[in-house]
Design an enzyme around this catalytic site. Structure first.
Site, PDB file in Angstrom:
ATOM      1  N   SER A 118       0.803  -1.221   0.000  1.00  0.00           N
ATOM      2  CA  SER A 118       0.000   0.000   0.000  1.00  0.00           C
ATOM      3  C   SER A 118       0.838   1.274   0.000  1.00  0.00           C
ATOM      4  O   SER A 118       0.286   2.375  -0.038  1.00  0.00           O
ATOM      5  CB  SER A 118      -0.919   0.012   1.232  1.00  0.00           C
ATOM      6  OG  SER A 118      -0.176   0.134   2.421  1.00  0.00           O
ATOM      7  N   THR A 126      -2.379   2.699   3.160  1.00  0.00           N
ATOM      8  CA  THR A 126      -1.611   3.948   3.318  1.00  0.00           C
ATOM      9  C   THR A 126      -0.936   3.881   4.663  1.00  0.00           C
ATOM     10  O   THR A 126      -1.359   3.125   5.524  1.00  0.00           O
ATOM     11  CB  THR A 126      -2.603   5.148   3.336  1.00  0.00           C
ATOM     12  OG1 THR A 126      -3.219   5.268   2.082  1.00  0.00           O
ATOM     13  CG2 THR A 126      -1.927   6.451   3.703  1.00  0.00           C
ATOM     14  N   THR A 141       1.456   6.972   0.476  1.00  0.00           N
ATOM     15  CA  THR A 141       0.616   5.890  -0.040  1.00  0.00           C
ATOM     16  C   THR A 141       0.840   5.626  -1.522  1.00  0.00           C
ATOM     17  O   THR A 141       1.313   6.509  -2.250  1.00  0.00           O
ATOM     18  CB  THR A 141      -0.877   6.279   0.147  1.00  0.00           C
ATOM     19  OG1 THR A 141      -1.706   5.169  -0.187  1.00  0.00           O
ATOM     20  CG2 THR A 141      -1.268   7.436  -0.741  1.00  0.00           C
ATOM     21  N   ARG A 159      -5.001   9.702 -10.997  1.00  0.00           N
ATOM     22  CA  ARG A 159      -5.926   9.917  -9.858  1.00  0.00           C
ATOM     23  C   ARG A 159      -5.124  10.316  -8.613  1.00  0.00           C
ATOM     24  O   ARG A 159      -4.117   9.703  -8.278  1.00  0.00           O
ATOM     25  CB  ARG A 159      -6.717   8.637  -9.590  1.00  0.00           C
ATOM     26  CG  ARG A 159      -7.659   8.712  -8.367  1.00  0.00           C
ATOM     27  CD  ARG A 159      -7.018   8.128  -7.119  1.00  0.00           C
ATOM     28  NE  ARG A 159      -7.964   8.016  -5.997  1.00  0.00           N
ATOM     29  CZ  ARG A 159      -7.613   7.686  -4.767  1.00  0.00           C
ATOM     30  NH1 ARG A 159      -6.351   7.426  -4.475  1.00  0.00           N
ATOM     31  NH2 ARG A 159      -8.507   7.601  -3.806  1.00  0.00           N
ATOM     32  N   THR A 189      -6.589   7.091   6.675  1.00  0.00           N
ATOM     33  CA  THR A 189      -6.431   6.084   5.627  1.00  0.00           C
ATOM     34  C   THR A 189      -7.833   5.605   5.255  1.00  0.00           C
ATOM     35  O   THR A 189      -8.783   5.786   6.009  1.00  0.00           O
ATOM     36  CB  THR A 189      -5.588   4.892   6.113  1.00  0.00           C
ATOM     37  OG1 THR A 189      -6.240   4.281   7.225  1.00  0.00           O
ATOM     38  CG2 THR A 189      -4.191   5.319   6.534  1.00  0.00           C
ATOM     39  N   GLY A 190      -7.924   4.996   4.089  1.00  0.00           N
ATOM     40  CA  GLY A 190      -9.236   4.537   3.634  1.00  0.00           C
ATOM     41  C   GLY A 190      -9.680   5.316   2.417  1.00  0.00           C
ATOM     42  O   GLY A 190      -8.850   5.893   1.702  1.00  0.00           O
TER      43      GLY A 190
HETATM   44  N1  ASP Z   1      -6.573   7.259   1.341  1.00  0.00           N
HETATM   45  C1  ASP Z   1      -5.792   6.641   0.310  1.00  0.00           C
HETATM   46  C2  ASP Z   1      -6.287   7.094  -1.016  1.00  0.00           C
HETATM   47  O1  ASP Z   1      -7.474   7.240  -1.187  1.00  0.00           O
HETATM   48  C3  ASP Z   1      -5.792   5.184   0.321  1.00  0.00           C
HETATM   49  C4  ASP Z   1      -5.807   4.536   1.656  1.00  0.00           C
HETATM   50  O2  ASP Z   1      -5.611   5.162   2.659  1.00  0.00           O
HETATM   51  O3  ASP Z   1      -6.033   3.343   1.762  1.00  0.00           O
HETATM   52  O4  ASP Z   1      -5.486   7.235  -1.914  1.00  0.00           O
END
Ligand code: ASP
Length: 359
Positions: free
Chosen positions: A90, A211, A229, A239, A262-263
């Site tokens: 990640s 992340t 990340t 993106r 994160t997320g």
């Molecule tokens: N927040 C990160 C993103 O959308 C990904 C993640 O944290 O899992 O790029």
């Protein structure tokens, strides 16, 4: 819909008590910055908090703080351990690639004492975007540099290009690509000779998030944070997620605290989540309360396309927050998640607070 999404206070399950340093940030904020720094200088233990993949990061960051490092350098040295780890898919080296199979990295950092920030987005071929983000902060008059310009900037500072796609990440990406459709020319393993049906179902290889966010408050009460990340797996090239966007994936205010996430980055971009969490702490809420308030707000704002039948979000989001006084908390939409923390005594994983029991 409102009844489903409006989670009340009682449903925010308290799974850990995380008041390391004692005292609420509200006491400091209401009494003003002078009181805050007086409390902070009264020999507090430093605290480092991170996403669950950051156990090594919090240990390293604490080691750095204990040897007198600036909190920003401490957290960056911490997350570099994860960026360099090919087994973490990640972040950095070995991160899952975009839909073309190319790893694109996002990162930001913020330094409380100067309130300066730096970030890079859609950076290719450089395994430590957190260090490049710090250079954007320290060596330019900008906050964010993206894509080709970010790569040129990194190379100007001596970073070496390398292929960040490990065999393991390439194999995962290939399985995703081959399972997208039965009607394209990509066959899944075993399909070529009639054997093995294959998934032919993108849901079988879902998009994944991942992340590392890491925030620290040192013994003087100075605060810093970093988020780094490879972003959403198999994303559209170019993106940009929340991680490199100050206020979305990271925010630091040296008088109040720090927050990161994160997320699902799109949810943070639409809600400036990290800024909001710090702002809620500024109003006197504890880190835990601040995370809960912002999670609830995001649930309210979630479009119907992203809700389950019962109205709850079909994605996950995790917040990490630490106050100037060293009080910390992490919270997730869904139960079962952990986060990493070093409380001055030891590095450990703790359970996150959550809004909903996993379904
Ligand atoms: N927040 C990160 C993103 O959308 C990904 C993640 O944290 O899992 O790029």
């Amino acid at each position: 819909m409102a009844a489903e999404s409006n989670v009340n206070r009682r449903t925010f399950i308290q799974v850990s008590t995380a008041a390391v340093a004692g005292g609420l940030v509200s006491q400091d904020v209401l009494a003003g910055p002078a009181a805050a720094s007086e409390r902070a200088s009264a020999g507090r233990r430093p605290v480092v908090i991170s996403s669950a993949n950051g156990l090594a990061a919090v240990a390293e960051a604490m080691r750095q703080l204990n040897s007198g490092a600036d909190p920003l350098d401490a957290v960056i040295e911490g997350v570099v351990k994860v960026e360099d780890d090919p087994n973490d898919t990640s972040v950095g080296l070995g991160g899952l690639p975009n839909e073309d199979g190319v790893v694109e990295l996002d990162a930001s950092c913020m330094h409380g004492p100067t309130h300066k920030a730096g970030g890079v987005a859609a950076l290719r071929n450089i395994r430590n975007p957190s260090k490049v983000a710090r250079l954007v902060m320290q060596r330019t008059d900008h906050v964010l540099i993206v894509g080709e310009g970010a790569l040129r900037f990194a190379k100007a500072h001596g970073f070496m290009e390398e292929n960040l796609l490990t065999d393991a990440s390439r194999e995962i990406w290939l399985r995703w690509k081959e399972s997208l459709s039965k009607d394209d020319d990509w066959l899944e393993p075993g399909e070529w000779n009639g054997g093995g049906k294959g998934a032919a179902n993108p849901a079988a290889i879902p998009f994944t998030y991942g992340t590392i966010n890491c925030c620290a408050v040192d013994a003087k009460g100075d605060i810093a944070g970093v988020t780094t990340t490879s972003g959403l797996s198999y994303k559209i090239p170019g993106r940009v997620g929340d991680s490199p966007i100050i206020g979305a994936g990271l925010y630091v205010d040296n008088k109040v605290g720090a927050a990161g996430s994160t997320g699902r980055g799109e949810a943070n971009l639409q809600n400036c989540s990290s800024f909001q969490i710090v702002d809620e702490m500024r109003r006197g809420n504890s880190p835990e309360e601040a995370c809960r308030i912002v999670l609830e707000r995001i649930v309210e704002h979630t479009e119907s396309r992203l809700r389950k039948k019962n109205g709850r979000p079909d994605y996950d989001l995790k917040f990490y927050a630490v106050s100037k006084t060293g009080e910390y908390a992490a919270a997730s939409l869904w139960s079962g998640a952990k986060f990493a923390v070093h409380d001055g005594a030891q590095a450990k994983l703790e359970d996150m607070h959550y809004l909903y029991k996993a379904e």
